[in-house]
Scaffold this active site. Structure first.
Site, mmCIF file in Angstrom:
data_model
loop_
_atom_site.group_PDB
_atom_site.id
_atom_site.type_symbol
_atom_site.label_atom_id
_atom_site.label_comp_id
_atom_site.label_asym_id
_atom_site.label_seq_id
_atom_site.Cartn_x
_atom_site.Cartn_y
_atom_site.Cartn_z
ATOM 1 N N ARG A 22 0.817 -1.224 0.000
ATOM 2 C CA ARG A 22 0.000 0.000 0.000
ATOM 3 C C ARG A 22 0.851 1.274 0.000
ATOM 4 O O ARG A 22 0.487 2.267 0.649
ATOM 5 C CB ARG A 22 -0.931 0.040 1.221
ATOM 6 C CG ARG A 22 -1.898 -1.106 1.293
ATOM 7 C CD ARG A 22 -2.924 -0.951 0.206
ATOM 8 N NE ARG A 22 -3.579 -2.209 -0.066
ATOM 9 C CZ ARG A 22 -4.800 -2.515 0.310
ATOM 10 N NH1 ARG A 22 -5.516 -1.653 0.949
ATOM 11 N NH2 ARG A 22 -5.325 -3.671 0.001
ATOM 12 N N GLU A 39 -4.852 3.943 6.331
ATOM 13 C CA GLU A 39 -4.669 3.694 4.899
ATOM 14 C C GLU A 39 -5.284 4.880 4.147
ATOM 15 O O GLU A 39 -4.793 5.302 3.104
ATOM 16 C CB GLU A 39 -5.364 2.353 4.599
ATOM 17 C CG GLU A 39 -5.960 2.162 3.251
ATOM 18 C CD GLU A 39 -4.961 1.642 2.247
ATOM 19 O OE1 GLU A 39 -3.763 1.629 2.546
ATOM 20 O OE2 GLU A 39 -5.402 1.303 1.153
ATOM 21 N N SER A 75 -10.833 -0.047 3.124
ATOM 22 C CA SER A 75 -10.088 -0.293 4.365
ATOM 23 C C SER A 75 -9.605 1.042 4.927
ATOM 24 O O SER A 75 -8.936 1.793 4.221
ATOM 25 C CB SER A 75 -8.855 -1.149 4.094
ATOM 26 O OG SER A 75 -9.206 -2.408 3.600
HETATM 27 N N1 EPU Z 1 -11.672 -10.723 10.426
HETATM 28 C C1 EPU Z 1 -12.237 -10.766 11.674
HETATM 29 N N2 EPU Z 1 -13.490 -10.244 11.831
HETATM 30 C C2 EPU Z 1 -14.186 -9.715 10.789
HETATM 31 C C3 EPU Z 1 -13.595 -9.657 9.511
HETATM 32 C C4 EPU Z 1 -12.323 -10.168 9.349
HETATM 33 O O1 EPU Z 1 -11.659 -11.259 12.628
HETATM 34 O O2 EPU Z 1 -15.302 -9.258 11.000
HETATM 35 C C5 EPU Z 1 -10.327 -11.289 10.249
HETATM 36 C C6 EPU Z 1 -10.404 -12.670 9.661
HETATM 37 O O3 EPU Z 1 -9.486 -13.480 10.353
HETATM 38 C C7 EPU Z 1 -9.925 -12.491 8.246
HETATM 39 C C8 EPU Z 1 -8.941 -11.360 8.440
HETATM 40 O O4 EPU Z 1 -9.550 -10.502 9.389
HETATM 41 O O5 EPU Z 1 -9.314 -13.643 7.792
HETATM 42 C C9 EPU Z 1 -8.600 -10.615 7.177
HETATM 43 O O6 EPU Z 1 -9.737 -10.251 6.488
HETATM 44 P P1 EPU Z 1 -9.734 -10.160 4.874
HETATM 45 O O7 EPU Z 1 -8.753 -11.089 4.302
HETATM 46 O O8 EPU Z 1 -11.131 -10.162 4.443
HETATM 47 O O9 EPU Z 1 -9.231 -8.761 4.505
HETATM 48 P P2 EPU Z 1 -8.384 -7.658 5.234
HETATM 49 O O10 EPU Z 1 -7.057 -8.076 5.687
HETATM 50 O O11 EPU Z 1 -9.266 -7.105 6.247
HETATM 51 C C10 EPU Z 1 -7.159 -6.766 3.031
HETATM 52 C C11 EPU Z 1 -7.158 -5.493 2.250
HETATM 53 C C12 EPU Z 1 -8.454 -5.340 1.467
HETATM 54 C C13 EPU Z 1 -8.551 -6.526 0.512
HETATM 55 C C14 EPU Z 1 -8.527 -7.832 1.333
HETATM 56 C C15 EPU Z 1 -8.495 -9.059 0.461
HETATM 57 C C16 EPU Z 1 -5.744 -3.974 3.532
HETATM 58 C C17 EPU Z 1 -5.690 -2.750 4.382
HETATM 59 N N3 EPU Z 1 -6.971 -4.368 3.151
HETATM 60 O O12 EPU Z 1 -8.216 -6.640 3.974
HETATM 61 O O13 EPU Z 1 -8.419 -4.139 0.727
HETATM 62 O O14 EPU Z 1 -9.724 -6.461 -0.274
HETATM 63 O O15 EPU Z 1 -7.331 -7.868 2.154
HETATM 64 O O16 EPU Z 1 -7.233 -9.178 -0.103
HETATM 65 O O17 EPU Z 1 -4.703 -4.538 3.224
HETATM 66 C C18 EPU Z 1 -9.106 -1.832 0.703
HETATM 67 O O18 EPU Z 1 -7.936 -1.515 0.773
HETATM 68 O O19 EPU Z 1 -9.999 -0.970 0.636
HETATM 69 C C19 EPU Z 1 -9.474 -3.234 0.784
HETATM 70 C C20 EPU Z 1 -10.736 -3.609 0.911
#
Ligand code: EPU
Length: 332
Positions: free
Chosen positions: A148, A328, A226
């Site tokens: 990012r 972010e 995010s």
């Molecule tokens: N989780 C929870 N509770 C929840 C939701 C998620 O505990 O309610 C935990 C779960 O363990 C899940 C983990 O958080 O496995 C990670 O969630 P997820 O892989 O859905 O995504 P993220 O890490 O929250 C990142 C990016 C997203 C991107 C997704 C998929 C960043 C800051 N965000 O999110 O990007 O779509 O991975 O690759 O790196 C964006 O930047 O706007 C964005 C949506």
């Protein structure tokens, strides 16, 4: 012009759809300074009225070049580029489908999702240098890409305005299925046999449906995706987070080894475990289905509501897990 739907004004707005119009604008001393370029306005929180000039690019066009290169105007909607690639049978951006925003901003922020970062697809970035209004083409290797992050967000922030991006795409299949539940979701949608006959369109369809199920539709509910980055912590720090989780019965801590002894712990998990889901401040709220996202829940949240909520989340994560969550979303 901002997906958070903040009701703020700028002193002056210039819209351009050609590089020469932008070159003229940056050389025009009568335009109030500073000059600030925006794309889809999907990664910004406009915190107050802007005293300078907003430059809003609308340079379009997707042109196929030699050796798998494609030139895309900075004002092309990112997902339209993903759709175009899928319809041409070209591999590359399919895992990044349905991310809001425009192509120019994708190269500034190094957007990433489902195991793909856009910097892996960028060959070079075409920009107007605001110092002398000259067009330059910067190779991806010089852009300082990281999670990012890029030099466009730091030392080049007030210098270069992106006008186009040259991507490398592939006719040879390069499916990325190993992030999260992408593989399972593809099989569920298209059947086990499909795994050996994938098209970029199939992955695009799967990723789009995952995103739609988790993330708010910016046309309906204001947000900037995010709000925080996922933090990288040391192995010792990760062990202490595990201790806290064990002590408080929070279950296993999701994590990803990212090399150099560092561990990525999802911010969404920490925010969730601190009980933030659905809670808010004024008109701003933490999104129920994905707590990494702050939404303009009332439709008329003030920037101060979002900033106050973000600060409250940051201090509660710091207090519980000792982690500094970095934003972010950019405050303007
Ligand atoms: N989780 C929870 N509770 C929840 C939701 C998620 O505990 O309610 C935990 C779960 O363990 C899940 C983990 O958080 O496995 C990670 O969630 P997820 O892989 O859905 O995504 P993220 O890490 O929250 C990142 C990016 C997203 C991107 C997704 C998929 C960043 C800051 N965000 O999110 O990007 O779509 O991975 O690759 O790196 C964006 O930047 O706007 C964005 C949506």
């Amino acid at each position: 012009m901002n997906t958070f739907k903040m009701n703020v004004k700028c002193r002056c707005l210039v819209e351009y759809d050609h590089v020469d119009e932008l070159r003229e604008a940056v050389s025009d001393p009568s335009l109030p300074r500073p000059l600030f370029p925006i794309g889809g306005g999907s990664n910004l929180l406009l915190t107050k009225d802007f005293p300078g000039t907003i430059l809003h690019g609308a340079i379009k066009g997707i042109v196929r070049q030699d050796s798998g290169r494609v030139h895309v105007g900075a004002g092309v909607v990112w997902d339209e580029f993903c759709e175009w690639c899928a319809s041409e049978g070209l591999w590359g951006p399919e895992n990044l489908s349905y991310i809001p925003g425009e192509v120019g901003a994708s190269a500034v922020q190094n957007i990433g999702a489902y195991g793909r970062e856009v910097c892996e697809l960028i060959s070079s970035v075409e920009c107007v240098d605001t110092h002398d209004a000259v067009v330059v083409r910067i190779p991806a290797e010089e852009c300082g890409y990281a999670y990012r992050d890029s030099r466009f967000k730091h030392e080049w922030k007030w210098r270069y305005i992106v006008t186009g991006v040259i991507f490398k795409v592939s006719e040879t299949p390069v499916p990325i299925l190993d992030y999260g539940h992408v593989r399972e979701a593809v099989i569920e949608r298209f059947g086990q046999d499909a795994i050996d006959h994938l098209s970029p369109g199939m992955i695009r369809e799967t990723v789009t449906s995952i995103r739609k199920s988790k993330l708010p539709e910016v046309s309906e509910l204001g947000s900037a995706g995010s709000f925080f980055r996922n933090p990288y912590v040391t192995a010792e720090h990760y062990a202490s987070i595990q201790q806290i989780a064990l002590r408080d019965g929070l279950g296993p801590v999701p994590h990803f080894e990212v090399g150099e002894g560092l561990v990525k712990v999802p911010a969404a998990w920490m925010i969730d475990k601190c009980g933030w889901k659905g809670r808010g401040h004024g008109g701003a709220a933490v999104y129920e289905k994905q707590p990494l996202v702050i939404v303009n829940g009332s439709g008329n949240a003030a920037p101060e509501d979002v900033m106050a909520l973000a600060a409250e989340i940051q201090s509660s994560i710091k207090e519980k897990f000792g982690v500094d969550l970095e934003r972010e979303v950019e405050y303007v």
